[in-house]
Every structure is written in C-alpha cells, then in structure tokens.
Write a protein that holds these residues in place. Structure first.
Motif, PDB file in Angstrom:
ATOM      1  N   LEU A 189      -2.908   9.980   1.052  1.00  0.00           N
ATOM      2  CA  LEU A 189      -2.689  10.048   2.453  1.00  0.00           C
ATOM      3  C   LEU A 189      -2.185   8.675   3.126  1.00  0.00           C
ATOM      4  CD1 LEU A 189      -5.241  11.784   1.948  1.00  0.00           C
ATOM      5  CD2 LEU A 189      -4.880  12.696   4.363  1.00  0.00           C
ATOM      6  N   ASP A 190      -1.269   8.434   3.835  1.00  0.00           N
ATOM      7  CA  ASP A 190      -0.864   6.988   4.390  1.00  0.00           C
ATOM      8  C   ASP A 190      -1.265   6.710   5.868  1.00  0.00           C
ATOM      9  OD1 ASP A 190      -0.015   4.451   4.386  1.00  0.00           O
ATOM     10  OD2 ASP A 190       2.094   5.107   3.952  1.00  0.00           O
ATOM     11  N   GLU A 191      -2.346   6.073   5.965  1.00  0.00           N
ATOM     12  CA  GLU A 191      -3.045   5.576   7.243  1.00  0.00           C
ATOM     13  C   GLU A 191      -3.218   6.940   8.214  1.00  0.00           C
ATOM     14  OE1 GLU A 191      -2.338   2.004   8.721  1.00  0.00           O
ATOM     15  OE2 GLU A 191      -1.111   0.990   7.095  1.00  0.00           O
ATOM     16  N   PRO A 192      -4.073   7.913   7.736  1.00  0.00           N
ATOM     17  CA  PRO A 192      -4.329   9.214   8.499  1.00  0.00           C
ATOM     18  C   PRO A 192      -5.140   8.526   9.870  1.00  0.00           C
ATOM     19  CG  PRO A 192      -5.765   9.050   6.565  1.00  0.00           C
ATOM     20  CD  PRO A 192      -4.645   7.898   6.328  1.00  0.00           C
ATOM     21  N   PRO A 217       2.138  12.259   5.131  1.00  0.00           N
ATOM     22  CA  PRO A 217       3.087  11.122   5.588  1.00  0.00           C
ATOM     23  C   PRO A 217       2.254  10.243   6.565  1.00  0.00           C
ATOM     24  CG  PRO A 217       4.160  13.066   6.216  1.00  0.00           C
ATOM     25  CD  PRO A 217       3.230  13.338   5.377  1.00  0.00           C
ATOM     26  N   GLN A 218       2.739   9.309   6.793  1.00  0.00           N
ATOM     27  CA  GLN A 218       2.268   8.452   7.983  1.00  0.00           C
ATOM     28  C   GLN A 218       2.885   8.961   9.178  1.00  0.00           C
ATOM     29  OE1 GLN A 218       3.156   4.498   6.918  1.00  0.00           O
ATOM     30  NE2 GLN A 218       1.834   3.471   8.350  1.00  0.00           N
ATOM     31  N   ARG A 219       2.154   9.154  10.343  1.00  0.00           N
ATOM     32  CA  ARG A 219       2.653  10.031  11.358  1.00  0.00           C
ATOM     33  C   ARG A 219       3.787   8.753  11.897  1.00  0.00           C
ATOM     34  NH1 ARG A 219      -0.471   9.913  15.862  1.00  0.00           N
ATOM     35  NH2 ARG A 219      -1.667   8.239  14.961  1.00  0.00           N
ATOM     36  N   LYS A 227       0.863  -1.193   0.103  1.00  0.00           N
ATOM     37  CA  LYS A 227      -0.097  -0.108   0.014  1.00  0.00           C
ATOM     38  C   LYS A 227       0.886   1.439  -0.032  1.00  0.00           C
ATOM     39  CE  LYS A 227      -2.213  -1.247   3.693  1.00  0.00           C
ATOM     40  NZ  LYS A 227      -1.448  -2.496   4.029  1.00  0.00           N
ATOM     41  N   SER A 228       1.777   1.363   0.791  1.00  0.00           N
ATOM     42  CA  SER A 228       2.584   2.634   0.897  1.00  0.00           C
ATOM     43  C   SER A 228       3.617   2.613  -0.340  1.00  0.00           C
ATOM     44  CB  SER A 228       3.622   2.306   2.282  1.00  0.00           C
ATOM     45  OG  SER A 228       2.905   2.558   3.237  1.00  0.00           O
ATOM     46  N   THR A 229       3.996   1.401  -0.907  1.00  0.00           N
ATOM     47  CA  THR A 229       4.777   1.414  -1.988  1.00  0.00           C
ATOM     48  C   THR A 229       4.054   2.034  -3.233  1.00  0.00           C
ATOM     49  OG1 THR A 229       5.902  -0.616  -1.277  1.00  0.00           O
ATOM     50  CG2 THR A 229       6.141  -0.091  -3.561  1.00  0.00           C
TER      51      THR A 229
HETATM   52 MG    MG Z   1       2.340   1.118   4.845  1.00  0.00          MG
END
Ligand code: MG
Ligand code: ADP
Length: 266
Positions: free
Chosen positions: A175-178, A92-94, A56-58
């Motif tokens: 957004l990555d996992e807000p 970004p992810q926190r 997912k992040s990739t």
């Molecule tokens: Mg990820």
C-alpha cells in the motif's frame, strides 16, 4: 477465511514473503534505488519510511514487478515475482485513480476476481461473489456495496482497493501512503483493516509518511533514502542519530518519538 487459493502448492511458512536482493532501479541515468537488500518474513505488517523522493514508491513498484531493475531481483515466497503475480496486490496512492469512473464498491472488489475466472465462464460464479462478499466484510464495506466509488471518502476508497486485493487471493499486499490526508477515525479504520488482514496470515508493506505513528502501527520498519539505511523493529530504527542522518536534521521531533517508543516498550 477467504478460500481463493491462487497457488496449488501450500506455502512453506519459513520462506520469506518478500526477498529483495541488490536491487538497483533507475529512471534514466539516476538511480532511485541503489543496492537495496532485505527479507520480510510472512505475516508481518511492515512500514517503509524515508523523506520525499527517497524511493519508497519506486521500491513498491519494483517489488510488484511494475519496474524492471537495472540490477538485482525480487522473490515472493521464494519465486521470482514474474511468476507469482497473483499472490501480490497493490493498493495505489489516492489521487492516482480516476474516481469519476462509474463503478460500484462491489464491482471494484470483483475486479480482483477477473484473473481467476476462466475464459469459458460467462461471468463471476457464486463462489466468486462469496469471495467478494467476504473481502468486503473484512474491510467493513459490505453495507456500502452498491455505492459508486466516486461517492466514497478517501479512507473508504482505500478499503475498497484493499478488498479487491483480498478478493484476488493476494498473500502480500503493498500500500502506498494509505494514511495520507485521512482523519483520525479513518486512520483507525484503515489500521484495523490492516490488522485484520495480518491476522488472516497476510504480509503487508505500507509506505508511511508520519514518523510519529510509525512505531505504533508497524512490526518492522524499512528506512530508505536511495539506499537501505536500516531495517528492523521501530525501536531499532527510530533512533535520533540514524533519523537525523536520513532526514537532514530535525532531531527534536525524534527525541519526542523516542520517548513515545520507550514508553510503549515498558
Ligand atoms: Mg511516493
Ligand atoms: P518517494 O515515493 O519516496 O517520494 P519515489 O520513488 O516516487 O520517491 O521517487 C524516487 C526518485 O525517483 C525521486 O527523485 C523521483 O523524482 C524519481 N522518480 C520517480 N518516478 C519517476 C519517473 N517516472 N521518472 C523519472 N524520475 C522519477
């Protein structure tokens, strides 16, 4: 409306906001993404779901052009991402950010303007400040503009990054996992910020961990595990058979989910 218009050309509404074609991305020898293709229309709020390590992040980083694919390409409003960078922003992810850095809420939002301030101008103009002010009001952080970012809650930090993205003039925000590790009130606050941004015509793509809320939050879902398993409405994606294939089992939770969705669809 935020008036910052990074592109001089108006965007044709029929062109997809994001097109991913045959995308394969590897770290070393192992592909994290394999032959992924999809197209997201403008103005949608889309969730990316899939188990840990499913890419997912990739995928988000590849869409942003941070990672170079082995094969395939990404287009933003029909143009290769390398030439549309200003139109795309990343929240970004926190945990990936140094929160001790001494900077205020409005200074972080103003960072979104840096790329737009001409080199001969000494600092932000009145118009830049107005854009920042409006971005902060969309994310409901205007009252805390002088606060140090290190002194904010997790959800507030996310909203400041969202403001930076809006101030930049981004039309596509990833957004990555807000929603990871925030309380229910913050979850609602972030969701309403996303919906506000969507109302202003922006396209939002959100990595999301929690299947139970995925149907509620998103117009469409991308189900990912190295490959694209499915892309469609929550009702199409949140099928026990499909999910159990991707998540190796746990069908019981999915039955509950399905009832929630069917209830919602009535
Ligand atoms: Mg990820
Ligand atoms: P997700 O966000 O869905 O948890 P990631 O995109 O972070 O998944 O990771 C996908 C796969 O790529 C995982 O197997 C992960 O271990 C691997 N990976 C991610 N980042 C790197 C990296 N910088 N170097 C090597 N492998 C990585």
């Amino acid at each position: 409306m935020i008036t910052a218009e990074p592109s001089n050309q108006p965007i044709d509404k029929s062109v997809p906001a994001i097109e991913v074609e045959h995308l394969t991305v590897s770290y070393g020898a192992v592909p994290a993404l394999l032959d992924v293709s999809f197209a997201i229309p403008q103005g949608q709020l889309v969730g990316i779901i899939g188990p840990n390590g499913s890419g997912k992040s990739t995928l988000i980083k590849a869409i942003l052009g941070f990672l170079r694919p082995d094969v395939g390409n990404v287009r933003i409003f029909g143009t290769p991402v390398e030439r549309t960078r200003k139109l795309v922003a990343y929240v970004p992810q926190r945990g990936s950010v140094d929160w001790d850095f001494p900077v205020t809420v409005e200074e972080v939002a103003m960072m979104g303007r840096y790329g737009n301030i001409p080199w001969w101008q000494w600092g932000p103009s009145k118009a830049d400040w107005e854009i920042v002010e409006e971005a902060l009001s969309i994310v409901r952080m205007a009252d805390l503009r002088k606060r140090q970012i290190g002194a904010l809650s997790g959800g507030q930090q996310q909203r400041v990054f969202m403001a930076r993205a809006l101030a930049q003039g981004a039309q596509v925000v990833l957004l990555d996992e807000p929603f990871a590790g925030v309380d229910a009130a913050t979850e609602r606050a972030i969701l309403s910020v996303l919906e506000n941004a969507k109302k202003s015509g922006r396209t939002l793509v959100v990595v999301h961990h929690d299947l139970a809320t995925a149907a509620e939050f998103f117009d469409a879902l991308i189900l990912l595990k190295q490959r694209l398993f499915a892309f469609g409405t929550p009702l199409q994606i949140l099928q026990p058979e499909l999910l159990s294939e991707v998540y190796d089992g746990n069908v019981r939770a999915f039955e509950h989910l399905r009832r929630v969705i069917e209830e919602k669809a009535k």
